[in-house]
Design an enzyme around this catalytic site. Structure first.
Site, PDB file in Angstrom:
ATOM      1  N   ASN A 324       0.835  -1.210   0.000  1.00 17.49           N
ATOM      2  CA  ASN A 324       0.000   0.000   0.000  1.00 17.49           C
ATOM      3  C   ASN A 324       0.869   1.259   0.000  1.00 17.49           C
ATOM      4  O   ASN A 324       0.665   2.188   0.790  1.00 17.49           O
ATOM      5  CB  ASN A 324      -0.942  -0.011   1.215  1.00 17.49           C
ATOM      6  CG  ASN A 324      -2.239   0.722   0.929  1.00 17.49           C
ATOM      7  OD1 ASN A 324      -2.415   1.308  -0.130  1.00 17.49           O
ATOM      8  ND2 ASN A 324      -3.146   0.706   1.883  1.00 17.49           N
ATOM      9  N   HIS A 360      -9.976   3.778   8.235  1.00 16.04           N
ATOM     10  CA  HIS A 360     -10.489   2.464   7.859  1.00 16.04           C
ATOM     11  C   HIS A 360     -11.876   2.195   8.440  1.00 16.04           C
ATOM     12  O   HIS A 360     -12.653   1.447   7.847  1.00 16.04           O
ATOM     13  CB  HIS A 360      -9.526   1.359   8.334  1.00 16.04           C
ATOM     14  CG  HIS A 360      -8.399   1.109   7.388  1.00 16.04           C
ATOM     15  ND1 HIS A 360      -7.209   1.795   7.444  1.00 16.04           N
ATOM     16  CD2 HIS A 360      -8.277   0.249   6.341  1.00 16.04           C
ATOM     17  CE1 HIS A 360      -6.402   1.364   6.495  1.00 16.04           C
ATOM     18  NE2 HIS A 360      -7.018   0.441   5.804  1.00 16.04           N
TER      19      HIS A 360
END
Length: 484
Positions: A324, A360
C-alpha cells in the site's frame, strides 16, 4: 388473475448478477473485478480516439464520464455520495481561497465525518464492497487536494521540496476535478496521486515516452498470477477455518504457520486488485516516473506495491515499505510531515497510524492491527540496535564466517516474516473483537507474549548497561570529571 400472475413473475436479473452467479462469486466482487479490468479497454479507446486531440475539454469529459459510469455500474444511486463530496470540496476551494486554514479544516472534517457516518450505517462483521470502499479513496484524494490548493497560496520559499511538487497555484474547474476524482482504474481501490500528476498527464508531458502498454500488460499478467495463488491458497485455508475447533486442535507449530500462510494469501487478494489497477493506469500512459538506470522510461510512478521487497523482505518494516505504498506516501506527505511542529517522530508516527485506523472505520480490528504495526516496528528497531551496536562488534567476524549461522539466520527471519504477518493481519481481516480474539486465543496469544518477553529483556539490558559503570571503581572517573 393479472395481479396473481404479476406476483409470481420472476424479477429480471442484472447481467452482472447472472454472470457472477455462474462464476460462483458475490456480484459485488464480480463488478469490482470487471471495473478494474475495464481500465484496459478504456486505455485502448483513449489511445485510439482521444490522446492526440488538442481540445483538453474532451480529455476531461472522457475520464469523468468513464469513471462516473463505472461508479454507477458498481453502486447505482449511491454514486451521489461521491458526487456530493467532490462538489463540497470544489465549493470550499472556490469560496475560501482567501482563508486557506479555514478551508483546510472544514474540508478535512467534512470528508472524515462523511466517511465515518457512512461506515456507521453500512458496517457489518466483514469487509464490505459498498460505496464506502471507493469513498475512503476519495476522502484522501479530496483532503490531499485541499492541502495542495492551500500550499499553492503560500510563498514558494515556505514550502518543502515535496510540497512544491504538488502545490496548486490555480485550482481546476469543476469538470477537471470530477475527472481527477473519478479517474478510471484509480477511483475504486487507488492508487493515490496528486492533481499535479493528472495535470501533467492531460498536458501531454508523458506522451513522448514509450513502453507504457507493455509495462501495463506485464503488470496485468502478474496480477492474474497473484489472484490465482490467492484463490488456491484461500480455498485450502479459508477465513472460516481459523474460527473452527479443527484449527484449534492442530499442533502449535502448524497453527502459527497456517495462520502465516493464510496472511500471505490474504495479502495477495489486495495485491492482485492493485496490480490490475496499476496495469490499467500504465496502459493509458498515466504513471511515468523517470528514466531508469539504462535510460528507459520507468512507468512505476503509481505503483502501490513493491513486489521484490515484499517477497524478499524479512521484517514488518519491509512490509510497511512495500505494501500500500501510495497510501503510506500520502499519509507521510499530508499527515506525518505536517506534524513536524510536535518535534517527536514517535508521536507523529503514532498519530499517523491512528489516522489510518480511523480512516479504515470503527471496527476494533483496525485499531489492533495498527497498534501491532507500531509495536512490532518499534521492537524491530530495538533488536536491530542491540544487534548492530553490541552483538556485531564482539561476534560479527565469527558470525559472518559461519555458514550454519547464515542458514539459521535466513530460516529464522523468514519464519518470523511469515508467522507475524498472519498475526498482524488477523484483527484487520476478522474486524470484530469476538472474532479476532478467538483466533488470537487459538494461537496462544504468541504475538503478545514474545513481544512482552523481548520488552522485559531489552529494558533489563538497558538498565544493566546504565548501572554497569557505577559498579566499577569510581577513582579514574572521578579524577577525569574533576579535571574536566
Amino acid at each position: 388473475m393479472i395481479n396473481q400472475q404479476h406476483q409470481h413473475h420472476k424479477p429480471v436479473m442484472d447481467p452482472s448478477e447472472v454472470l457472477a452467479k455462474k462464476v460462483g462469486v458475490p456480484v459485488e466482487a464480480f463488478r469490482l473485478l470487471v471495473t478494474l479490468l475495464a481500465g484496459y479497454p478504456i486505455a485502448a479507446i483513449y489511445h485510439k480516439l482521444i490522446v492526440n486531440t488538442q481540445l483538453k475539454l474532451l480529455h476531461h469529459l472522457f475520464f469523468a464520464f468513464c469513471g462516473m459510469t463505472l461508479c454507477y455500474f458498481n453502486y447505482g444511486k449511491d454514486t451521489y455520495h461521491s458526487l456530493s463530496a467532490i462538489s463540497v470540496t470544489y465549493v470550499l476551494v472556490t469560496l475560501l481561497r482567501s482563508a486557506p486554514l479555514l478551508m483546510l479544516i472544514i474540508n478535512f472534517m467534512f470528508h472524515m465525518i462523511y466517511l465515518l457516518v457512512g461506515y456507521y450505517f453500512t458496517a457489518s462483521n466483514e469487509y464490505d464492497i459498498l460505496w464506502t470502499m471507493p469513498h475512503c479513496i476519495l476522502t484522501l484524494r479530496m483532503i490531499g487536494f485541499g492541502f495542495d490548493v492551500a500550499d499553492g497560496l503560500k510563498p514558494e520559499e515556505a514550502l518543502s521540496k515535496a510540497q512544491k511538487e504538488t502545490a496548486l497555484q490555480k485550482p481546476p474547474s469543476y469538470l477537471q476535478l470530477l475527472a481527477f476524482a473519478y479517474f478510471p482504474s484509480s477511483f475504486l481501490v487507488g492508487p493515490q496521486f496528486p492533481y499535479r500528476r493528472y495535470q501533467s498527464f492531460t498536458n501531454g508531458e508523458y506522451r513522448k515516452y514509450d513502453g507504457c502498454v507493455q509495462a501495463g500488460l506485464k503488470r496485468l499478467s502478474i496480477g492474474v498470477l497473484y489472484l490465482f495463488v490467492c484463490q488456491v491458497g484461500l480455498y485450502f485455508l479459508p477465513d472460516s477455518y481459523f474460527l473452527s475447533p479443527e484449527f484449534a486442535k492442530q499442533s502449535f507449530i502448524k497453527r502459527i504457520y497456517f495462520l502465516g500462510f493464510w496472511g500471505k494469501f490474504t495479502l495477495y487478494k489486495y495485491i492482485s486488485c492493485w496490480l490490475f489497477a496499476e496495469g490499467g493506469l500504465m496502459c493509458i500512459g498515466f504513471t511515468y516516473k523517470e528514466k531508469d538506470a539504462f535510460g528507459n522510461p520507468d512507468w512505476s510512478g503509481c505503483s502501490n506495491v513493491k513486489l521484490s521487497l515484499l517477497e524478499t523482505g524479512n521484517t514488518m518494516q519491509h512490509y510497511v515499505q512495500s505494501f500500500n505504498v501510495n497510501t503510506n506516501q500520502w499519509v507521510g506527505h499530508y499527515i506525518f510531515k505536517r506534524l513536524k511542529f510536535l518535534n517527536n517522530r514517535n508521536i507523529s508516527y503514532a498519530a499517523a497510524l491512528t489516522f489510518l485506523a480511523v480512516w479504515h472505520g470503527y471496527h476494533s480490528g483496525y485499531y489492533m492491527a495498527f497498534l501491532m504495526e507500531y509495536m512490532i516496528v518499534s521492537t524491530e528497531k530495538q533488536i536491530e540496535f542491540v544487534y548492530t551496536k553490541h552483538v556485531l562488534p564482539q561476534y560479527g567476524e565469527m558470525l559472518n564466517n559461519s555458514q550454519i549461522y547464515t542458514v539459521l539466520n535466513f530460516l529464522c527471519l523468514k519464519s518470523y516474516n511469515i508467522i507475524y504477518m498472519g498475526w498482524c493481519l488477523t484483527s484487520f481481516v476478522f474486524l470484530k473483537y469476538e472474532r479476532w480474539i478467538t483466533v488470537f486465543s487459538a494461537v496462544n496469544y504468541f504475538g503478545f507474549i514474545y513481544m512482552l518477553i523481548w520488552a522485559f529483556m531489552y529494558n533489563g539490558y538497558r538498565y544493566y548497561t546504565r548501572i554497569q559503570p557505577k559498579d566499577r571503581q569510581a577513582g579514574p572517573t572521578t579524577i577525569k570529571q574533576s579535571t574536566d
